[in-house]
Design a protein around this motif. Structure first.
Motif, PDB file in Angstrom:
ATOM      1  N   LEU A  30       7.023   5.490  45.504  1.00 22.27           N
ATOM      2  CA  LEU A  30       5.963   4.918  46.334  1.00 22.27           C
ATOM      3  C   LEU A  30       5.398   3.647  45.697  1.00 22.27           C
ATOM      4  O   LEU A  30       5.089   2.680  46.407  1.00 22.27           O
ATOM      5  N   MET A  31       5.242   3.652  44.382  1.00 20.07           N
ATOM      6  CA  MET A  31       4.783   2.439  43.704  1.00 20.07           C
ATOM      7  C   MET A  31       5.764   1.297  43.938  1.00 20.07           C
ATOM      8  O   MET A  31       5.368   0.138  44.142  1.00 20.07           O
ATOM      9  N   TRP A  32       7.051   1.604  43.911  1.00 21.40           N
ATOM     10  CA  TRP A  32       8.080   0.602  44.156  1.00 21.40           C
ATOM     11  C   TRP A  32       7.997   0.074  45.589  1.00 21.40           C
ATOM     12  O   TRP A  32       8.034  -1.130  45.828  1.00 21.40           O
ATOM     13  N   GLN A  33       7.873   0.976  46.531  1.00 20.42           N
ATOM     14  CA  GLN A  33       7.852   0.589  47.942  1.00 20.42           C
ATOM     15  C   GLN A  33       6.589  -0.192  48.314  1.00 20.42           C
ATOM     16  O   GLN A  33       6.655  -1.141  49.108  1.00 20.42           O
ATOM     17  N   ARG A  34       5.456   0.183  47.741  1.00 17.57           N
ATOM     18  CA  ARG A  34       4.188  -0.427  48.139  1.00 17.57           C
ATOM     19  C   ARG A  34       3.798  -1.647  47.308  1.00 17.57           C
ATOM     20  O   ARG A  34       3.089  -2.529  47.799  1.00 17.57           O
ATOM     21  N   PHE A  35       4.245  -1.688  46.059  1.00 20.33           N
ATOM     22  CA  PHE A  35       3.818  -2.775  45.180  1.00 20.33           C
ATOM     23  C   PHE A  35       4.978  -3.570  44.587  1.00 20.33           C
ATOM     24  O   PHE A  35       4.854  -4.772  44.370  1.00 20.33           O
ATOM     25  N   ALA A  84      -4.513   6.531  43.294  1.00 20.34           N
ATOM     26  CA  ALA A  84      -4.425   6.973  44.688  1.00 20.34           C
ATOM     27  C   ALA A  84      -3.021   7.483  45.014  1.00 20.34           C
ATOM     28  O   ALA A  84      -2.862   8.508  45.703  1.00 20.34           O
ATOM     29  N   VAL A  85      -1.990   6.792  44.537  1.00 20.19           N
ATOM     30  CA  VAL A  85      -0.619   7.221  44.810  1.00 20.19           C
ATOM     31  C   VAL A  85      -0.339   8.558  44.125  1.00 20.19           C
ATOM     32  O   VAL A  85       0.269   9.460  44.716  1.00 20.19           O
ATOM     33  N   VAL A  86      -0.771   8.717  42.879  1.00 15.78           N
ATOM     34  CA  VAL A  86      -0.575   9.975  42.152  1.00 15.78           C
ATOM     35  C   VAL A  86      -1.212  11.132  42.909  1.00 15.78           C
ATOM     36  O   VAL A  86      -0.591  12.196  43.110  1.00 15.78           O
ATOM     37  N   GLU A  87      -2.447  10.961  43.347  1.00 14.20           N
ATOM     38  CA  GLU A  87      -3.157  12.053  44.014  1.00 14.20           C
ATOM     39  C   GLU A  87      -2.574  12.334  45.397  1.00 14.20           C
ATOM     40  O   GLU A  87      -2.582  13.477  45.861  1.00 14.20           O
ATOM     41  N   GLU A  88      -2.052  11.307  46.061  1.00 17.20           N
ATOM     42  CA  GLU A  88      -1.376  11.504  47.338  1.00 17.20           C
ATOM     43  C   GLU A  88      -0.151  12.404  47.159  1.00 17.20           C
ATOM     44  O   GLU A  88       0.080  13.330  47.947  1.00 17.20           O
ATOM     45  N   PRO A 115      -7.064  15.974  43.883  1.00 19.68           N
ATOM     46  CA  PRO A 115      -7.693  14.849  43.161  1.00 19.68           C
ATOM     47  C   PRO A 115      -7.265  14.687  41.706  1.00 19.68           C
ATOM     48  O   PRO A 115      -7.261  13.580  41.184  1.00 19.68           O
ATOM     49  N   LEU A 116      -6.931  15.758  41.000  1.00 26.69           N
ATOM     50  CA  LEU A 116      -6.535  15.693  39.583  1.00 26.69           C
ATOM     51  C   LEU A 116      -7.614  15.062  38.701  1.00 26.69           C
ATOM     52  O   LEU A 116      -7.319  14.291  37.777  1.00 26.69           O
ATOM     53  N   GLU A 117      -8.854  15.405  38.955  1.00 20.82           N
ATOM     54  CA  GLU A 117      -9.953  14.832  38.166  1.00 20.82           C
ATOM     55  C   GLU A 117      -9.794  15.147  36.683  1.00 20.82           C
ATOM     56  O   GLU A 117     -10.093  14.314  35.821  1.00 20.82           O
ATOM     57  N   TRP A 118      -9.330  16.350  36.371  1.00 18.83           N
ATOM     58  CA  TRP A 118      -9.138  16.731  34.968  1.00 18.83           C
ATOM     59  C   TRP A 118      -8.130  15.824  34.271  1.00 18.83           C
ATOM     60  O   TRP A 118      -8.300  15.498  33.089  1.00 18.83           O
ATOM     61  N   TYR A 119      -7.087  15.440  35.009  1.00 18.09           N
ATOM     62  CA  TYR A 119      -6.043  14.616  34.406  1.00 18.09           C
ATOM     63  C   TYR A 119      -6.585  13.246  34.033  1.00 18.09           C
ATOM     64  O   TYR A 119      -6.378  12.768  32.906  1.00 18.09           O
TER      65      TYR A 119
END
Length: 488
Positions: A400-405, A419-423, A428-432
């Motif tokens: 997704l990072m490749w496709q979007r950016f 945002a991509v990671v959490e998608e 949300p992965l707040e702990w991470y």
């Protein structure tokens, strides 16, 4: 801009440079030499290697100039439209980001020694090398056809940014073989006192290259060059470039150890063809060669790449489990035994690369964006796989990072990556972010929680050393096999 490089006395290590350029007629002009190079985020002040410097019009008349910074010159151009800049550059260092000239070969990183003007950054460039006729040139830039010409060879770049992202080796003894994955031709060049096992090299390189290309959905270039300089002394260094990588390794008599290093650094640098060359932090678009380009996401650029460099060797079958776990343990030992109690987070150490990121530094201050970054990437990958029973992984994040950016080449922010990671993760992965990325919270608990799901554990001994241990758990071993064989 047209550059001409020659060396009448290569034993002196000086390269003579002539840069001819068209300019907009004006009274004053500013000429710049880069202060740093992409792939190493620290000021390197290449101007310190210039011994003589002059600026002339096309009739040979000297133009007045003075320095206005350590590597920027203000020239009184007297309304001329063409100028020639002449200077020499001391090329006596052999690492993956330097330049070197000798009787045996030339090694040039154009970013070290090619001046520019702001108005010419986006215009085509040529690089003429005055070298022996029997020299071959290993470089990602195309060579200008010169039927019957002798004494020089000319390389062509679309703009200055491509020129300075294209190192070269020129030699009469350089060796080369090629292989193909999909539509891309990959060149493997070897310079040094070495007899390559080409059959083994090409088979292994084809495997890890094909694995990366398959996962990312295609390769960004039609041609790619692995430029390898093999030294008689111990060395390990690689730098990523647009359509090549420059790798310096040694010693040349190390045998299997040298080959393992070659595989590791080559797989790492190849993954950079996506991650940082094109999936690039917005702070680096475009490069500003005059000063520091601060960014907080080098743990993505280098940490994720370090993680994937060895993982792709395992996925492709070049490494077995034992070889992969040996490399994984190296990251663990380097982080936990050296920087377990460091005060900085990954984002802070990313930012401070420009301060002291490539030096040992004071005790317990910074972490390595390579080593801790790779471990944080491992935690994230296994977390996503666990959330989705291997139906999603960090692979999906990077695609997704490749496709979007990367493909649109627009640059990403920390928030974009988050945002991509959490998608992909579906939560949300707040702990991470809080514990693994944005603070100096020890990584042991999160790492072992992730590793336990794939039947591994990091053991810390009383003296502070660490060891990676395999657990005898049938279900965990099954998960491990899915992870290592990319069952996603």
């Amino acid at each position: 801009m047209q550059y001409r490089l020659y060396s009448d006395h290569p034993e002196s290590r000086y390269i003579e440079v002539e840069c001819s350029m068209k300019i907009t007629p004006a009274e004053l002009l500013e000429i710049q030499l880069p202060a740093w190079r992409p792939g190493r985020y620290e000021l390197q002040n290449f101007a310190k290697n210039i011994q003589q410097f002059g600026v002339f019009d096309t009739e040979g008349n000297a133009l007045s100039f003075r320095k206005i910074t350590k590597d920027r010159w203000l020239v009184q151009t007297r309304e001329v439209s063409d100028i020639i800049v002449r200077y020499n550059y001391y090329s006596n260092v052999l690492n993956a980001g330097s330049s070197y000239v000798s009787d045996e070969f030339w090694y040039v990183n154009p970013v070290n020694l090619c001046v520019y003007t702001d108005e010419n950054l986006d215009k085509p460039c040529t690089l003429e090398l005055v070298i022996p006729d029997d020299y071959l040139i290993a470089c990602g830039l195309p060579q200008q056809p010169q039927p019957g010409a002798t004494g020089s060879k000319i390389l062509m770049a679309k703009d200055y940014y491509e020129l300075v992202d294209s190192p070269l080796i020129a030699s009469a003894t350089i060796q080369c073989r090629t292989y193909q994955v999909d539509t891309t031709i990959f060149h493997v060049w070897m310079q040094g006192n070495i007899k390559p096992d080409w059959q083994r090299i090409l088979a292994d390189f084809q495997k890890f290259t094909a694995a990366q290309v398959k996962t990312m959905g295609g390769f960004p270039e039609s041609k790619y060059h692995f430029l390898n300089l093999i030294l008689p002394t111990p060395y390990y260094h690689g730098v990523e470039h647009r359509h090549s990588t420059m790798i310096v390794l040694g010693p040349d008599d190390e045998g299997e150890g040298l080959y393992t290093d070659l595989l590791g650094v080559s797989s790492h640098e190849l993954y950079h063809a996506w991650n940082i060359i094109r999936i690039r932090p917005k702070e680096l678009l475009p490069y500003d060669f005059t000063k520091e380009n601060y960014f907080s996401t080098c743990f993505v650029a280098e940490g994720v790449t370090t993680y994937y460099g060895d993982l792709y060797l395992r996925r492709s079958g070049v490494f077995d489990d034992t070889a992969y776990f040996r490399e994984l343990q190296v990251y663990m030992k380097r982080h936990f035994e050296n920087n377990r109690d460091a005060q900085q987070s990954l984002t802070e150490s990313s930012w401070d690369l420009w301060l002291d990121g490539y030096e040992k530094g004071i005790p317990r201050r910074k972490v390595s964006v390579y080593h801790k970054g790779a471990l944080a990437a491992l935690v994230l990958d296994i977390t996503i796989r666990r959330n989705h029973e291997h139906k999603k992984s960090l692979d999906d994040v990077m695609r997704l990072m490749w496709q979007r950016f990367g493909i649109p080449f627009v640059g990403y922010s920390f928030e974009d990556y988050q945002a991509v990671v959490e998608e992909v993760a579906g939560e949300p992965l707040e702990w991470y972010w809080k514990d693994c990325i944005l603070s100096n919270t020890p990584l042991e608990n999160h790492l072992n929680h992730a590793l336990s799901w794939v039947g591994l554990q990091m053991v810390t001994f009383s003296d502070g050393t660490v060891h990676l241990q395999e657990l005898e758990n049938e279900r965990a071993v099954l998960q491990r096999n899915k992870w290592l064989n990319d069952d996603c």
